[in-house]
Design a protein around this motif. Structure first.
Motif, PDB file in Angstrom:
ATOM      1  N   THR A   1      30.106  37.843  35.556  1.00 41.84           N
ATOM      2  CA  THR A   1      31.512  37.862  35.934  1.00 41.84           C
ATOM      3  C   THR A   1      31.745  39.104  36.799  1.00 41.84           C
ATOM      4  O   THR A   1      31.046  40.100  36.671  1.00 41.84           O
TER       5      THR A   1
ATOM      6  N   HIS B   1      34.488  41.930  38.411  1.00 39.84           N
ATOM      7  CA  HIS B   1      35.735  42.587  38.041  1.00 39.84           C
ATOM      8  C   HIS B   1      36.101  43.636  39.075  1.00 39.84           C
ATOM      9  O   HIS B   1      35.246  44.344  39.595  1.00 39.84           O
TER      10      HIS B   1
ATOM     11  N   THR C   1      41.089  43.190  36.870  1.00 42.25           N
ATOM     12  CA  THR C   1      41.134  41.821  37.371  1.00 42.25           C
ATOM     13  C   THR C   1      39.759  41.180  37.320  1.00 42.25           C
ATOM     14  O   THR C   1      38.800  41.704  37.903  1.00 42.25           O
ATOM     15  N   GLU C   2      39.653  40.049  36.646  1.00 39.52           N
ATOM     16  CA  GLU C   2      38.394  39.294  36.669  1.00 39.52           C
ATOM     17  C   GLU C   2      38.428  38.305  37.816  1.00 39.52           C
ATOM     18  O   GLU C   2      39.443  37.634  38.044  1.00 39.52           O
TER      19      GLU C   2
END
Lengths: 262, 262, 262
Positions: free
Chosen positions: C202, C204, C208-209
């Motif tokens: 993921t 970031h 905020t992802e």
């Protein structure tokens, strides 16, 4: 002579158009390359379509236009090449050719369009986000090298077309949306001179009446005027000034044309 | 080699310079075209005149410069072409050539100027607002094709000249108006190095005293310095910074040069 | 074919790049000249180094790149020319070639660098502030004319190198600094696709992802996405929008990459 004219929304900061030139010259070493503009507003297909339509007829026959305003890059949108009359166009199938096609159809010029699907004319392993470099530039270079459109792709009939905002006739005249605001702040419409000929009329923007003149020299510097621009369309300008700033006008706003009572 | 160098105030957004290139190549397919700049401030003839004057001598003999900063387009202002020494110039007769003419006259180089009045060398039905496309670009193309100036127009003697703001001698030195602020914020004057040679002096902008140095390397980054610029004129700069912003200086502001007591 | 590609921080207003073209054509009349960009931020050597590194491999063998982002002009900094693989580079010795050299060294391509010290290949009386015109442009023209590097200067081994901010491995992934914000507001890092392959992760930015996608088409317009850009590096973008504005992100800010638990 082998001319390729580039029009993109890539801007002039990052070298993207320059990379396209390197790709072109790697395939077509003698191509002469012009920058039409790289300052189309990002993703503004209408502005791109207008720019192409105003420019192509001033270029020699055989010129290849590469137009890359491409909000759909990386989606399923098609890539196309076209011969419209005696010039060529390469780019995404998103409406960039709409006005140029209409001009050719009105003039009865032949049109052929192909969907680009022959990857041997592209760079190897094309990226998903820079088709200007990986597909459109190499295809343009192969066209100036003499490759037939039919070898580059599969003939297709229905390219995507934009809905171009049109002037509409009213009871006493016309309403013409502003299609483009140029570097000088001139406001261009799509109303052609023929629609007005032989008719006295007054021009209005909101509450402001604007005199219709033949040329900038008919009024002094700073005067707001309406005139037929160098492409044959009604435009609103300030002599040596900026009409967009003066009127706080923008693309999509309406210019009213009212016939004078006979 | 056939070079045409374009300088306009058309900006880079709308494709106007690109259209001029198409016109040129339609007439002179082998012309090599350079953009000198299209970012002259709209209607700023002085800035255009300075840009031409700084550039022409670095181009090969025979180069044709097209300069279009043309607040008088659509008025009665004349269109001209000139041979100044061994280069050519095409554009409106509004003073754009003032400094280049002075340079040639000082150097004793021959000058010939014609008023463009032979419409067979223009595009048909020239517009009243885009002479860059309809008159100047085709005339430039015909010049690189070998057309004699005398065929393009009628010889004339008195082109329009700008009054260029000049440095003025004072009791103890000079006052030199800023003529140009460049991309880096450097402030250029028209005071030549010869005016200062052999004289110790200090440089002032308002209350700020500015050291006169030989080169950027004489002071550290961020330092305000005065030096002789690459065109041979006194300029005020910030090393790796922006003097216009630092001093809140603009074209027309005065730089004071005071001789040191002997 | 003799191509010279120019990259500077000179901007497009003052005609400086145009003057360099005149100098080049005066020496090498048949050179084909491309503008890579003249909008590198003043004195931003890292941006210049990135631009060169992204562009050179798309140009034909033998192309000469002139890179002038030169905060040290007028100091003792060296002027250099290099052959890296089959292309040439000319400019100040200040790190502009850092990334291009690394690419060549990784690929095992031959490199030769000379310190420019043979003034007969320059303009006479070079200025102290415009080496682009007086040294680099004429040297580039002589290279396309066939002059050997060894005649233009003295072979040297240790050019100045920038410290390029590198992605760093963390316990659970990577931290990658933003190296460049482009015209579209896309945020480019230096993390190559190979570092991520075979790993779920993921992305970031602060709190905020950001979803990692294959292509713009995987999300709708306005969506924030991370993807591998057209140069093979991790980038953060907004589909048809501006990620730099959305995230208030700038060069040097960190993108976090976290592996998903297996």
């Amino acid at each position: 002579m082998k001319i390729i004219a580039l029009m993109t929304d890539f801007g002039d900061r990052d070298g993207y158009p320059g990379i396209m030139k390197g790709v072109i010259w790697s395939i077509a070493p003698n191509a002469q390359i012009a920058d039409l503009t790289h300052q189309v507003e990002p993703q503004d297909i209408l502005a791109g379509a207008l720019t192409l339509a105003r420019a192509w007829k001033y270029y020699p026959e055989g010129t290849v236009f590469v137009g890359v305003v491409d909000p759909g890059v990386g989606t399923g949108r098609r890539a196309i090449a076209a011969r419209i009359g005696t010039r060529y166009f390469v780019g995404p199938d998103n409406g960039l050719l709409t006005i140029s096609l209409e001009q050719a159809e009105t003039a009865g010029e032949p049109v052929i369009i192909v969907q680009l699907d022959q990857a041997e004319f592209w760079l190897p392993n094309p990226s998903r986000s820079f088709h200007g470099r990986d597909i459109f530039a190499p295809v343009a270079a192969h066209i100036v090298n003499g490759a037939a459109l039919e070898k580059l792709g599969t003939v297709m009939r229905e390219p995507v077309r934009l809905t171009i905002p049109q002037p509409t006739a009213t009871v006493g005249g016309w309403q013409a949306p502003i299609l483009h605001v140029d570097h000088f702040g001139n406001l261009a419409t799509g109303l052609q001179i023929e629609a007005l000929e032989g008719q006295g009329c007054t021009i209005h923007f909101g509450d402001t009446e604007i005199p219709l003149v033949l040329t900038f020299g008919d009024r002094g510097p700073g005067s707001l005027v309406a005139m037929i621009d160098s492409s044959g369309y009604l435009a609103v300008c300030v002599v040596n000034g900026n009409a967009a700033q003066r009127l706080k006008a923008k693309v999509g706003d309406m210019i009213d044309i009212r016939y004078r009572p006979a």
